[in-house]
Design a protein around this motif. Sequence first.
Motif, mmCIF file in Angstrom:
data_model
loop_
_atom_site.group_PDB
_atom_site.id
_atom_site.type_symbol
_atom_site.label_atom_id
_atom_site.label_comp_id
_atom_site.label_asym_id
_atom_site.label_seq_id
_atom_site.Cartn_x
_atom_site.Cartn_y
_atom_site.Cartn_z
ATOM 1 N N SER A 75 0.934 -1.312 0.204
ATOM 2 C CA SER A 75 -0.592 -0.035 0.204
ATOM 3 C C SER A 75 1.283 1.364 0.669
ATOM 4 C CB SER A 75 -0.753 0.253 1.347
ATOM 5 O OG SER A 75 -1.600 -0.629 1.844
ATOM 6 N N LEU A 76 2.019 1.034 1.202
ATOM 7 C CA LEU A 76 2.522 2.292 0.909
ATOM 8 C C LEU A 76 3.215 2.852 0.036
ATOM 9 C CD1 LEU A 76 4.077 1.894 4.514
ATOM 10 C CD2 LEU A 76 2.271 3.530 3.422
ATOM 11 N N GLU A 77 3.785 1.892 -1.022
ATOM 12 C CA GLU A 77 4.567 1.804 -2.457
ATOM 13 C C GLU A 77 3.278 2.091 -3.673
ATOM 14 O OE1 GLU A 77 5.495 0.747 -6.562
ATOM 15 O OE2 GLU A 77 4.014 -0.599 -5.686
ATOM 16 N N ARG A 78 2.662 1.863 -2.940
ATOM 17 C CA ARG A 78 1.557 2.869 -4.095
ATOM 18 C C ARG A 78 1.261 4.184 -4.185
ATOM 19 N NH1 ARG A 78 -3.161 -2.304 -4.307
ATOM 20 N NH2 ARG A 78 -4.394 -1.155 -5.376
ATOM 21 N N VAL A 79 1.278 4.482 -2.266
ATOM 22 C CA VAL A 79 0.922 5.962 -2.028
ATOM 23 C C VAL A 79 2.294 6.777 -2.711
ATOM 24 C CG1 VAL A 79 0.943 7.518 -0.089
ATOM 25 C CG2 VAL A 79 -0.210 5.150 0.319
ATOM 26 N N GLY A 80 3.532 5.994 -2.784
ATOM 27 C CA GLY A 80 4.687 6.460 -3.541
ATOM 28 C C GLY A 80 4.858 6.808 -5.062
ATOM 29 N N ASP A 81 4.333 5.646 -5.555
ATOM 30 C CA ASP A 81 3.822 6.055 -7.223
ATOM 31 C C ASP A 81 2.800 7.670 -7.318
ATOM 32 O OD1 ASP A 81 5.487 3.544 -8.240
ATOM 33 O OD2 ASP A 81 3.283 2.490 -8.286
ATOM 34 N N HIS A 82 1.572 7.167 -6.226
ATOM 35 C CA HIS A 82 1.132 8.305 -6.367
ATOM 36 C C HIS A 82 1.463 9.882 -6.187
ATOM 37 C CE1 HIS A 82 -2.872 5.831 -7.303
ATOM 38 N NE2 HIS A 82 -2.768 5.218 -5.771
ATOM 39 N N ALA A 83 2.465 10.093 -5.104
ATOM 40 C CA ALA A 83 3.146 11.384 -4.730
ATOM 41 C C ALA A 83 4.178 11.589 -6.341
ATOM 42 C CB ALA A 83 3.599 10.798 -3.440
#
Lengths: 235, 235
Positions: free
Chosen positions: A96-104
Motif C-alpha cells: 500500500s505504501l509503495e502505491r502511495v509513493g507512486d501517487h506522490a
Amino acid sequence: MAVEDPHILSAFDRDLEALQAHLMRMGGLVEAALMSAVQALEAHDIAAADLVVAGDVAVDQLEEMIQTEAATLIARRAPTATDLRLVLATMRAATSLERVGDHAKNVAKRTRIIDRSAPVEAHAGSIRRMAMMAAKMLDDAQLALVRKDAKLAMDVRSRDVDLDQMYNTLFRSLFTYMMESAANIGPSMHLHFIAKNVERAGDHATSIAEQAYYLATGTMPAEPRQKVDAASMPA
Amino acid sequence: MAVEDPHILSAFDRDLEALQAHLMRMGGLVEAALMSAVQALEAHDIAAADLVVAGDVAVDQLEEMIQTEAATLIARRAPTATDLRLVLATMRAATSLERVGDHAKNVAKRTRIIDRSAPVEAHAGSIRRMAMMAAKMLDDAQLALVRKDAKLAMDVRSRDVDLDQMYNTLFRSLFTYMMESAANIGPSMHLHFIAKNVERAGDHATSIAEQAYYLATGTMPAEPRQKVDAASMPA
C-alpha cells in the motif's frame, strides 16, 4: 508451565520488530513525498517536484527489501497462523505504501508541466489540505497496525469519508472552472488527476487501517465502507 | 549424485503449480471483468456494469487466498533463495491483478452514471480497443511469468508503449470535445478517468512482465521504460 517474561522477545518478535521498523521508515518517506509533491504544486517549484520523482526509487527499493525480509522471516521462523497473519499484514501495508509513493510521483510529474493558472491558484491549497489529511491517516494507520489498535484503525477509516468529500467538492469546483473558460480545461484536467491521486492515498491508509482492525479483533470492520465518489455525480 | 527425473516434482514444485493455477484463474477473472466493464460502457448496459462491480469481491477473495497460500508454502517448504523469489513474484503478480480488478470496478462504477453523449459515442470504441490490448498483455505477462519467458516478457513491455499512445490520443481528443461544448465536459471527465484506469491495467501487466524477465534472467530489463504520459502535454 513457566510464566513468560514479557521482556524476553522471541526470535520471531525480534525479526518482526525489525520488519515493522523498516515499514515505519518507508511510511515516513512516502508521507514526506506526498507533502513535498503538493507543496511543489502550490509553490510552482519544479525542482522540488523533480526531487519527488527521483526519490521514488528509494521507496521502491525499501518495499522490495521489506517483502524479501518478510518472506525470509516466514521461511526461517515458520510462524503460527496468528503470527503469519501479522507478517502478511505488514507485507500488504508495504505494498500500500509503495502505491502511495507512486501517487506522490504522479502528482509531482503533473506539477512539472501544469501552467500557472486560475484553477491552480484556486485549488492548490485545498489539495495541500487533502494531502495533509491523507499523510496523517497513513501515519495513524501504521501506528494502529503496529499497536493492533482497533479504535485508532476505525478512526482512520472514518476520516476517509471526509477526504472523499473534499475530493468531491474539488471535482465540482473544477467543473465550474472548466465551464467558465476553455483556457481552464487543460489545467483543470491535470488538477483532477492530481486530486484523485491524493484521494487514493487516503484509500490506502484505510486499507492499512482495516488490516490493523482485523489483527486486533479477528474480524473485518462491520459494514462495508460506502465510498462517496464523484462518480455519484451524473454527467 | 543421482540424475534428477524431471517428471518427478518436488513438494515445492507441486505447491507452486497449485499457486500458479490459482493466479491464472484470478487473471482470467480480472481480464473478463475489464472487458465486461468497457463493453458495458459501449452498450450503455447498466446491469452488466453492476455485475462487474459485484464480481470484484470474488477477485479480492482469490487474492487473499493466494497470499495466504504463498505464505504457507514458504513456511512449510522453506525454499531456497531462487525458489523464494519465484513465490514472491507470484505474490506480487496477485497484488497487481487485484489492482486491475479495482480498475475494472472503477470503470464499471463510472459506466453506471455516465450519460449517453457525443463524447461517449466517439470514444467508447477506442476504450474497448485499449482494454482488449491490456487484457492480452495481462494474459501474456502471466504466461511469461509461469514459463519464465524473457522474450514474451519484453514483448508485453513494448506493447505498453502503444497502449500509452492510445491513451494520450484519447486524452487529446477528449480535450477538443470539452473545448467545443460545455455539455461535453462532464462525460469527458468521466471518460478520462475510465481511460486512465484501462491504461493502468497495462502498467500492471508490464510490472508482471518485468518480474517474469527478472526470474528468467536474474536482472531487471535494461533501460528504464520511458512512460509517455499525457502529463507530457503542457496545460
